[in-house]
Scaffold this motif. Structure first.
Motif, short mmCIF file in Angstrom:
data_model
loop_
_atom_site.label_atom_id
_atom_site.label_comp_id
_atom_site.label_asym_id
_atom_site.label_seq_id
_atom_site.Cartn_x
_atom_site.Cartn_y
_atom_site.Cartn_z
N ALA A 1 -4.53 10.25 -5.66
CA ALA A 1 -4.28 9.18 -5.23
C ALA A 1 -5.27 8.02 -4.42
N ILE B 1 -6.88 6.91 -1.07
CA ILE B 1 -6.68 6.15 0.01
C ILE B 1 -7.80 4.99 0.49
N LYS C 1 1.01 -0.96 -0.12
CA LYS C 1 0.02 -0.02 -0.06
C LYS C 1 1.21 1.27 0.23
N GLU D 1 2.10 1.42 -3.92
CA GLU D 1 1.25 2.09 -4.67
C GLU D 1 0.81 3.56 -4.20
N ASP D 2 0.93 3.77 -3.19
CA ASP D 2 0.79 5.32 -2.65
C ASP D 2 1.80 6.36 -2.91
N ARG D 3 2.73 5.91 -3.47
CA ARG D 3 4.17 6.68 -3.78
C ARG D 3 4.01 6.37 -5.38
N TRP E 1 -2.70 0.41 7.25
CA TRP E 1 -2.29 1.62 6.30
C TRP E 1 -2.87 2.45 6.43
N TYR F 1 -2.03 7.21 7.63
CA TYR F 1 -2.92 7.62 7.02
C TYR F 1 -3.59 9.12 7.41
N PHE G 1 1.77 6.38 -6.66
CA PHE G 1 0.37 7.45 -7.93
C PHE G 1 1.25 9.20 -6.93
N ARG G 2 1.51 8.51 -6.66
CA ARG G 2 1.40 10.67 -5.98
C ARG G 2 3.24 11.22 -7.06
N ARG H 1 3.68 10.52 6.40
CA ARG H 1 2.89 9.42 5.74
C ARG H 1 3.22 7.75 6.41
#
Ligand SMILES: [Zn+2]
Length: 476
Positions: free
Chosen positions: A55, A57, A33, A36-38, A88, A92, A40-41, A102
């Motif tokens: 992104a 969440i 997760k 994945e977040d990194r 996660w 967040y 997208f950002r 983060r």
């Protein structure tokens, strides 16, 4: 109020194997997760396909389950994986609340834990002949993935929690409970209101100042001193020696080999001894402080432990001086458990309906607690305090703690604390021969002090410089 209990538990070798697998799978989802977040950002804002999209969440994790790439994820209960994604999300939401950064990648080494919710464990009450529940059996796993009963030792009473954490560190397993015991905790505001109804003399008699130091970890204003016992100090030195020996052995062994892993675990065990001993000291000390019925208010000096223990190393251009000495001092500061004692006292005091506050620390070791005379010469030696003005003598740490009592009482009753004198060199920037028509005192920064009630129970002082907008005067 929220209660947390942490008990030792003893999984069998078979259970241990499965639990380690559970830990790994939950960590995998959490880290996936994060990544994945990194992704997208970093890329979403650059690629045209993702224009205008945020992104995601959420708690979705099904995209990480792949029959060929991650077949092992299907071998563990799916609730575990969902809990990884939920962890996660919680991390967040802490970031959005401004409480933390983060979520970051969880390391594979060091302390490892897994979060189990109600579907993954159950408690079976065991009764004696009279029908009274004596203890509980903790069953782990689901119908599809049963894991049998986990043995744990409860060193104190507990209530049944909604979720548990199982953790392993330095070869030891722990199970942690967290539950609400239903007893309302008094709020900081209520206690502050109550303490403000006291007179100065009354409040001074129920206030305990606490001075933290390197030589003596904690000195109280009533003359009490808290320190490790001689046998504990001896054992700490022994463990430190043992740790260094195993560190040397670890360095000589092949990285990743069985013998290397053994040495690594021995290092962790020696370190764990010191950690346990210090935590125990902090708990016992804070308990002794709060259990004393004579005191209602505890005053610590505001120390920035993180800044105080910064390395003196410097950089390649400006190498620091006395790096080893500073490292030794840092170790001594951290070993005294300054932060832990304060944190433990804070929550224990609140439970007992008492308050723990912080006051500015400036010159508390040089100020006389009787007459307020402040001078470096007052500090005769490490232990002795002799006031140069009124000639009273006291133990230096006790005197500092008494100064803290004065400051704490003044802070509570709204009188404020005597401000630190700001020494400032004045530089005149004027051209030769120029005459400036600036009025005296204009555009001089003034020191503004504000007191803030923080949600964690601290009352903190912020000092800031305020400068008025410069007067439009022209120097020719
Ligand atoms: Zn004096």
């Amino acid at each position: 109020m929220q209660i947390g209990n942490r008990f030792r538990c003893y999984p069998t070798p078979a259970q241990e194997k499965v639990l380690l697998q559970w830990i790994g799978c939950q960590r995998f989802i959490y880290n996936a997760k994060v990544q994945e977040d990194r992704y997208f950002r970093t890329f979403a804002r650059k690629s045209l396909d993702h224009t205008g999209q945020f992104a995601p969440i959420d708690q979705q994790y099904s995209q990480f389950k792949h029959p060929e790439l991650t077949p092992w994820l299907s071998e563990v209960p799916s609730q575990l994986l969902r809990n990884g994604a939920a962890k996660w999300m919680q991390a967040y939401s802490r970031f959005f609340a401004g409480l933390a950064g983060r979520p970051t990648i969880q390391a594979k080494y060091g302390k490892q834990s897994v979060w189990l919710t109600r579907e993954l464990f159950s408690f079976e009450p065991i009764k004696d002949e009279t029908g009274k529940v004596t203890h509980h059996l903790l069953h782990l796993g689901t119908k599809k993935h049963p894991l049998d009963c986990l043995a744990f030792t409860a060193h104190r009473d507990y209530a049944l929690p909604a979720s548990i954490h199982l953790s392993i560190h330095a070869g030891r397993w722990h199970v942690s409970f967290n539950y609400d015991d239903g007893i309302a905790e008094p709020s900081v505001e209520e206690i502050t209101q109550w303490l403000r109804s006291f007179s100065t003399a009354e409040l001074s008699s129920v206030t305990l100042g606490l001075d933290r130091g390197v030589k003596i970890p904690l000195a109280a204003s009533n003359g009490q001193q808290f320190d490790f016992r001689a046998i504990e100090k001896k054992r700490l030195t022994q463990q430190e020696k043992r740790k260094k020996r195993w560190q040397r052995r670890q360095a000589r062994r092949v990285k990743g080999s069985g013998r290397w892993k053994k040495a690594k675990q021995r290092v962790a065990q020696c370190q764990q001894y010191a950690t346990d001993l210090r935590r125990d000291f902090c708990h016992q000390t804070s308990h002794a402080l709060v259990a004393d019925p004579a005191y209602k208010l505890y005053v610590f000096e505001a120390l920035k432990v993180k800044n105080m223990t910064a390395s003196a190393k410097g950089d390649t251009e400006k190498p620091g001086k006395n790096v080893q000495q500073k490292a030794g001092l840092n170790r001594a500061i951290l070993a005294s458990g300054w932060g832990q004692i304060k944190v433990y006292t804070q929550y224990k005091a609140l439970r007992a309906g008492k308050l723990c506050i912080e006051v500015p620390a400036h010159y508390s070791s040089q100020e006389c607690s009787h007459c307020g005379f402040t001078h470096p010469d007052n500090r005769h030696s490490q232990a002795a305090f002799v006031c140069q003005s009124c000639h009273c003598t006291d133990n230096a740490d006790t005197n500092a703690a008494k100064v803290l009592v004065k400051r704490g009482v003044a802070l509570m009753l709204g009188e404020g604390v005597a401000k630190k004198k700001v020494k400032r060199a004045r530089v005149k920037k004027q051209k030769v021969g120029a005459e400036c028509s600036k009025p005296a005192g204009a555009n001089q920064p003034t020191l503004v002090e504000t007191w803030v009630n923080r949600p964690d129970g601290n009352i903190l002082a912020y000092r800031s410089m305020k400068r008025e907008t410069p007067a439009t005067t022209l120097c020719v």
